[in-house]
Design an enzyme around this catalytic site. Structure first.
Site, short mmCIF file in Angstrom:
data_model
loop_
_atom_site.label_atom_id
_atom_site.label_comp_id
_atom_site.label_asym_id
_atom_site.label_seq_id
_atom_site.Cartn_x
_atom_site.Cartn_y
_atom_site.Cartn_z
N LYS A 106 0.84 -1.20 0.00
CA LYS A 106 0.00 0.00 0.00
C LYS A 106 0.87 1.25 0.00
O LYS A 106 1.84 1.34 0.76
CB LYS A 106 -0.88 -0.05 1.25
CG LYS A 106 -1.91 1.06 1.37
CD LYS A 106 -2.79 0.83 2.63
CE LYS A 106 -3.89 1.85 2.77
NZ LYS A 106 -4.74 1.59 3.96
N SER A 165 -9.46 1.60 3.01
CA SER A 165 -8.55 2.41 2.21
C SER A 165 -7.48 1.58 1.51
O SER A 165 -6.78 2.10 0.65
CB SER A 165 -7.89 3.44 3.11
OG SER A 165 -7.07 2.81 4.07
N SER A 178 -9.98 -0.70 7.20
CA SER A 178 -9.34 -0.61 5.88
C SER A 178 -8.67 -1.88 5.37
O SER A 178 -8.20 -1.91 4.24
CB SER A 178 -8.31 0.52 5.88
OG SER A 178 -8.94 1.77 5.91
#
Lengths: 422, 422
Positions: B69, B138, B162
């Protein structure tokens, strides 16, 4: 040069007696005068930028110069974390604590010398109280910059004893807040369970005011009266014994507290404090093997032998040892009430003794590790000297999240010491 | 394209059946094929570098591509934290978790799409299970990259929901470890009390193996037997009710567990769970006003309206509200034993329902916030679908630091679901 009281400077600026730019110009001049001798800074803001910032600043710290340990990212000044690996490195943003300084109107006047990644490798910074001695570490430059009167306020960190120890050595106030009370994001992490922001100022009154200005908590207004204060002083420690200087400092503080109407109780530290002390090494080592993995794996040759060897040894710490250390801390936190039973705060030496001579060591964090592990607030109170004539601090400790009590008690001890004129 | 089992790939590589470079070449081809449609990546390693790294790699992850990420710093790939403020920004080092991937021999093949600073602003990533739907957030890109079979493993984060939510939406396994079990330094911090590394893989077995490879704890070997397992299922929740899809998924999981010889108990969540749920907002908001102070103060115009408004509103949170939220968490942690009394793990929906259509929302973290606050391990188990035919995960939750139990129970649930062929 005289140390600067930040509170007095701020009052004069707020009252219109001292224009903010003039206050900043004075800080710039003090830095220009003292820095060649003290070597507290690795980078400073240019004078024109500093003056322009001060002229526009609003907030309690407007016109006040704040020095920040070079372990925190700054978007406008290079950040090397005390390591040649990052020489000239320019982060993309400000650490959270840097943003809080700016929000309060303060000018980040420069970045201060830190031990490499805030560990123990000696720095070149000289102790303003005795130029032949270390200023302590790892927040060497921040403590020295305040002690030399170059700035009224500075930010450091503590993972073992990196705030309280240099404050003690340099004869200023150092405040290690409760764990997580001040934000660490944007600090180069060494140990996520231990890393704590530290604050420095000339006196306890100044450091409490600075702390309140940064996070907007009631930290500077005292809820305590000396006639109600009960201070617990340990009779012995489950680590190295304090030096004669440290013992004398605690005795003098005790005398001063009683002379001012406070109460002192001799206490015996519980046995778990000794176990907890031994948990510091495995906890810190295990976490550092992960936090400094990039530097160890990719730049081993650019690490100091001290840190390189530490990280090599640290790889021996097993998951079992690490979990045991964490469990000791969790268990200890449950027993905090009994530790403070019948007393408001603890009082101990801030360090085993005065600052060591020379630059081969930044001193010993033995008197600080347990409190860092427990996340308690600690304040190093200035005003006393050791047998060698150098500063010797006493440390006031309160339960976690009782920072107002800790700062208030420390301010009372400071005033009592001042009254006694030892 | 088929999802990749990381464990099976690793076995074939270790057995010499699949050269590490060939495994990496396949990952590169899968990315080249699927990325235009899925839009999971913001930066990828060039093919030659990836192949050369795989050829030299040693360790359990040698030859395996790991997507990270873009909220974690990487020294060899730009890191923008999902924000135009940091477009093209090149950090000076790797985040700790990135170093752990490299130490285990893994190749960080690319950086994945994240919501801006891992908050809630929608991303463009498409859900591989249904290209008209969000992949969640996210950690949008990490979940989608695994779900599309581009990589066997990916790293995300969780501050609200997330990791578990996008895993549920994409039909893969997501694992949110106990708070502080995996290192966050080098991650752009949103909330220091909540931010947690997350892991993604095709199945629970894969994600447990990946987790063990990264931190060297026994996480992949099961200490549990289905005939001894007792799973607690809450009858109701003190937040929005689960959708019909979520209710069906939990019922199917329950049926599968009992069919496999496990026990299921209906439980009533204690009242403090509801109070705790409401503590998430003030806690996260107070901390974000400090962690994102630089971006808010200096680059407000470059923030999304969603995040800018959030940070504006967040400034209303007082110290008193923040301290009350922290106290609720501390008190709740003391009651963890009673929450798990008589059961090994809890089982709930991973999300209120299937992935929302379109790209106006990344979904709702309602079923995740409390567990993030408590720091418990959570695993989203794949294998079930909702009424609209899209993936619907069930979430297995264990007490803090009982990650092995959590992963083992989740693997048993996964196997039971697979056997039932709903």
């Amino acid at each position: 040069m005289e140390k600067n009281s930040g509170v007095q400077l701020a009052r004069r600026i707020a009252a219109g007696e001292l224009p903010a730019q003039d206050a900043m110009a004075e800080a710039c001049e003090r830095i220009a005068t003292s820095e060649p001798e003290i070597q507290a800074f690795v980078a400073t803001l240019d004078r024109a930028t500093a003056l322009s910032h001060a002229a526009q600043a609003r907030g309690p710290l407007a016109g006040l110069a704040v020095a920040v340990k070079d372990i925190f990212d700054t978007a406008d000044l290079p950040t090397a974390y005390g390591s040649s690996i990052y020489a000239g490195y320019q982060p993309g943003s400000d650490a959270a604590i840097v943003s809080l300084i700016r929000r309060a109107g303060g000018t980040v006047i420069g970045k201060t010398v830190t031990c490499e990644f805030a560990y123990m490798a000696p720095t070149q910074t000289r102790n303003p109280a005795d130029l032949r001695r270390t200023a302590g570490g790892s927040s060497s430059g921040s403590a020295a910059a305040v002690a030399a009167g170059m700035v009224p306020f500075a930010i450091g960190t503590q993972t073992g004893g990196s705030t309280i120890r240099p404050a003690s050595f340099c004869g200023i106030a150092g405040y290690k807040p409760s764990y997580d009370l001040f934000p660490t994001p944007g600090m180069k992490c060494f140990s996520w369970s231990l890393d704590t922001v530290g604050l420095f100022a000339a006196t306890v009154t100044d450091v409490a005011w600075f702390a309140e200005a940064l996070i907007g908590r009631s930290l500077a207004r005292s809820p305590l009266d000396m006639r109600q204060l009960v201070v617990g002083i340990p009779q012995a420690y489950p680590w190295e014994a304090p030096s004669a200087s440290a013992t004398q400092a605690v005795q003098q503080a005790s005398t001063a507290i009683e002379a001012a109407g406070g109460k002192v109780r001799q206490i015996a530290l519980p046995a778990w404090i000794g176990e907890l002390y031994r948990a510091h090494a495995p906890l810190q080592e295990y976490e550092a093997t992960q936090t400094l993995a990039f530097e160890f794996d990719r730049h081993r040759g650019s690490l100091s032998p001290m840190l390189g060897d530490f990280l090599q040894r640290a790889q021996r710490i097993s998951v079992v040892q690490y979990d045991a250390a964490r469990k000791l801390i969790d268990d200890a936190k449950m027993q905090m009430d009994s530790l403070f039973e019948g007393i408001d705060v603890l009082l101990t030496p801030s360090a085993p003794g005065e600052a060591p001579m020379g630059w081969t060591s930044t001193g010993d964090p033995a008197f600080n590790k347990v409190w860092t592990l427990l996340g308690t607030p600690c304040v190093s109170v200035p005003g006393l000297s050791g047998l060698e004539g150098c500063p010797m601090g006493v440390q006031v400790i309160a339960p976690p999240w009782q920072d107002q009590r800790c700062l208030a008690a420390a301010a009372l001890v400071e005033a009592a010491i001042r009254t006694c004129r030892f």
